[in-house]
Design a protein around this motif. Sequence first.
Motif, PDB file in Angstrom:
ATOM      1  N   GLN A  71     -74.339 113.871  49.466  1.00  0.00           N
ATOM      2  CA  GLN A  71     -74.911 114.468  48.715  1.00  0.00           C
ATOM      3  C   GLN A  71     -76.257 112.826  48.135  1.00  0.00           C
ATOM      4  N   PHE A  72     -77.102 113.875  47.383  1.00  0.00           N
ATOM      5  CA  PHE A  72     -77.471 113.125  47.012  1.00  0.00           C
ATOM      6  C   PHE A  72     -77.905 113.845  45.502  1.00  0.00           C
ATOM      7  N   HIS A  73     -78.173 112.310  44.792  1.00  0.00           N
ATOM      8  CA  HIS A  73     -79.069 112.939  43.548  1.00  0.00           C
ATOM      9  C   HIS A  73     -80.010 113.556  43.339  1.00  0.00           C
ATOM     10  N   LYS A  74     -80.528 113.677  44.140  1.00  0.00           N
ATOM     11  CA  LYS A  74     -82.016 114.636  43.781  1.00  0.00           C
ATOM     12  C   LYS A  74     -82.837 114.972  45.224  1.00  0.00           C
ATOM     13  N   ILE A  75     -82.550 116.103  45.197  1.00  0.00           N
ATOM     14  CA  ILE A  75     -83.226 116.024  46.922  1.00  0.00           C
ATOM     15  C   ILE A  75     -84.651 116.896  46.716  1.00  0.00           C
ATOM     16  N   PRO A  76     -85.772 115.448  46.883  1.00  0.00           N
ATOM     17  CA  PRO A  76     -86.725 116.317  46.220  1.00  0.00           C
ATOM     18  C   PRO A  76     -87.660 117.156  47.241  1.00  0.00           C
ATOM     19  N   LEU A  77     -87.799 118.195  46.542  1.00  0.00           N
ATOM     20  CA  LEU A  77     -88.309 119.805  46.977  1.00  0.00           C
ATOM     21  C   LEU A  77     -89.386 119.388  48.787  1.00  0.00           C
ATOM     22  N   GLU A  78     -90.952 118.059  48.375  1.00  0.00           N
ATOM     23  CA  GLU A  78     -91.234 117.584  50.286  1.00  0.00           C
ATOM     24  C   GLU A  78     -90.507 117.454  51.323  1.00  0.00           C
ATOM     25  N   ASP A  79     -88.866 116.791  50.875  1.00  0.00           N
ATOM     26  CA  ASP A  79     -88.085 115.942  51.824  1.00  0.00           C
ATOM     27  C   ASP A  79     -87.272 117.534  52.275  1.00  0.00           C
ATOM     28  N   LYS A  80     -87.119 118.611  51.110  1.00  0.00           N
ATOM     29  CA  LYS A  80     -86.505 119.616  51.909  1.00  0.00           C
ATOM     30  C   LYS A  80     -87.038 119.921  52.813  1.00  0.00           C
ATOM     31  N   THR A  81     -88.620 120.721  52.807  1.00  0.00           N
ATOM     32  CA  THR A  81     -89.368 121.164  53.367  1.00  0.00           C
ATOM     33  C   THR A  81     -89.546 120.316  54.620  1.00  0.00           C
ATOM     34  N   ARG A  82     -89.466 119.551  54.591  1.00  0.00           N
ATOM     35  CA  ARG A  82     -89.755 119.285  56.118  1.00  0.00           C
ATOM     36  C   ARG A  82     -88.618 119.145  56.888  1.00  0.00           C
ATOM     37  N   LEU A  83     -86.960 119.015  56.621  1.00  0.00           N
ATOM     38  CA  LEU A  83     -86.085 118.838  56.588  1.00  0.00           C
ATOM     39  C   LEU A  83     -85.713 120.480  57.253  1.00  0.00           C
ATOM     40  N   LEU A  84     -86.089 121.113  56.468  1.00  0.00           N
ATOM     41  CA  LEU A  84     -85.514 122.290  56.913  1.00  0.00           C
ATOM     42  C   LEU A  84     -86.665 123.736  57.228  1.00  0.00           C
ATOM     43  N   GLY A  85     -87.785 123.050  57.915  1.00  0.00           N
ATOM     44  CA  GLY A  85     -88.440 123.854  58.499  1.00  0.00           C
ATOM     45  C   GLY A  85     -89.208 125.219  57.283  1.00  0.00           C
ATOM     46  N   TRP A  86     -89.094 124.658  56.172  1.00  0.00           N
ATOM     47  CA  TRP A  86     -89.870 125.759  55.143  1.00  0.00           C
ATOM     48  C   TRP A  86     -90.863 125.937  55.378  1.00  0.00           C
ATOM     49  N   GLU A  87     -91.527 126.724  54.732  1.00  0.00           N
ATOM     50  CA  GLU A  87     -93.098 127.866  54.614  1.00  0.00           C
ATOM     51  C   GLU A  87     -93.468 126.782  53.450  1.00  0.00           C
ATOM     52  N   LYS A  88     -95.086 126.236  52.576  1.00  0.00           N
ATOM     53  CA  LYS A  88     -95.713 125.959  52.134  1.00  0.00           C
ATOM     54  C   LYS A  88     -96.804 126.792  51.928  1.00  0.00           C
ATOM     55  N   SER A  89     -97.479 127.581  51.272  1.00  0.00           N
ATOM     56  CA  SER A  89     -98.451 128.304  50.698  1.00  0.00           C
ATOM     57  C   SER A  89     -99.912 127.713  50.364  1.00  0.00           C
ATOM     58  N   ALA A  90    -100.686 127.902  50.621  1.00  0.00           N
ATOM     59  CA  ALA A  90    -101.859 126.958  49.916  1.00  0.00           C
ATOM     60  C   ALA A  90    -102.547 127.596  48.965  1.00  0.00           C
ATOM     61  N   ASP A  91    -101.473 128.201  47.997  1.00  0.00           N
ATOM     62  CA  ASP A  91    -101.811 127.777  46.996  1.00  0.00           C
ATOM     63  C   ASP A  91    -100.369 126.595  46.082  1.00  0.00           C
ATOM     64  N   GLY A  92     -99.460 126.161  46.843  1.00  0.00           N
ATOM     65  CA  GLY A  92     -98.789 125.055  46.453  1.00  0.00           C
ATOM     66  C   GLY A  92     -97.447 125.756  46.276  1.00  0.00           C
ATOM     67  N   LEU A  93     -97.161 127.041  47.318  1.00  0.00           N
ATOM     68  CA  LEU A  93     -95.547 127.118  46.453  1.00  0.00           C
ATOM     69  C   LEU A  93     -94.706 127.646  47.797  1.00  0.00           C
ATOM     70  N   THR A  94     -93.301 127.166  47.804  1.00  0.00           N
ATOM     71  CA  THR A  94     -92.589 126.584  49.053  1.00  0.00           C
ATOM     72  C   THR A  94     -91.716 127.971  49.294  1.00  0.00           C
ATOM     73  N   GLY A  95     -91.785 128.129  50.118  1.00  0.00           N
ATOM     74  CA  GLY A  95     -90.667 130.445  51.308  1.00  0.00           C
ATOM     75  C   GLY A  95     -89.756 129.721  51.923  1.00  0.00           C
ATOM     76  N   SER A  96     -88.764 130.247  51.947  1.00  0.00           N
ATOM     77  CA  SER A  96     -87.464 130.023  53.073  1.00  0.00           C
ATOM     78  C   SER A  96     -87.167 131.772  53.451  1.00  0.00           C
ATOM     79  N   GLY A  97     -86.834 131.727  54.687  1.00  0.00           N
ATOM     80  CA  GLY A  97     -86.153 133.111  55.238  1.00  0.00           C
ATOM     81  C   GLY A  97     -86.101 132.960  56.380  1.00  0.00           C
ATOM     82  N   SER A  98     -85.705 134.553  56.692  1.00  0.00           N
ATOM     83  CA  SER A  98     -84.916 133.956  58.455  1.00  0.00           C
ATOM     84  C   SER A  98     -85.753 133.630  59.697  1.00  0.00           C
ATOM     85  N   SER A  99     -87.253 133.479  59.249  1.00  0.00           N
ATOM     86  CA  SER A  99     -87.708 132.838  60.054  1.00  0.00           C
ATOM     87  C   SER A  99     -87.875 130.789  59.857  1.00  0.00           C
TER      88      SER A  99
END
Length: 210
Positions: A71-99
């Motif tokens: 449990q954290f006060h806040k997990i930065p989006l950059e860390d969640k993206t790395r830890l969870l294998g999320w995709e980042k679009s070329a224009d800066g959005l972050t996506g999560s899904g079944s892949s």
Amino acid sequence: MTEEKNYRASTGVDEFFYGEVGDGLTADAIERVKFLQNINVEMPQEIVRAYGDNTTAEMAVSSGNTSVTSQFHKIPLEDKTRLLGWEKSADGLTGSGSSDNPPYVAVIFAKTYEDGHREYVGLPKGMFTRPAITGATKGESVEFSSEEIVAQFMDREVDGFEEDHSVVFAQDPKGETTQRDLLFQKIFGQPYPTTTTTTSSTTTSTTVGA
């Protein structure tokens, strides 16, 4: 002469680090997530009995999966993206899904004590799963939210041990870092991270965990 045992209980947590290790023993880089509030490492075991002649003939230990809830006060989006294998679009959005494809990561965190000594817990290889998304309306008084994330860890080769392990412990007295530095090399394959600042006349190093 027998060394005196330490019976002091921990009073805090600090220095949460992670690094992507893949199928190897060396992390690509070591990242710090600040403001760790609580962490729970579950290492379940069960005694299995074999019976005969109306009594216990033999017993053995069956070990379950090592799981970690942080449990954290806040997990930065950059860390969640790395830890969870999320995709980042070329224009800066972050996506999560079944892949989503979380990478294998190693983790180290510290338990702190009032007398100044620290106990470090190393988790050599595991994966994090995406947390729930929650929110609440603001009321008459301000209440800070927190974020929780869960992972499971597996046994991995750790240099210096004959057997593979899923958890490795280290402890340093106040003011010392010998065991901490050794654990970082064993878990991440890299030294404890420092930040180096260069000026016109001097170069100074400060520890990231300070």
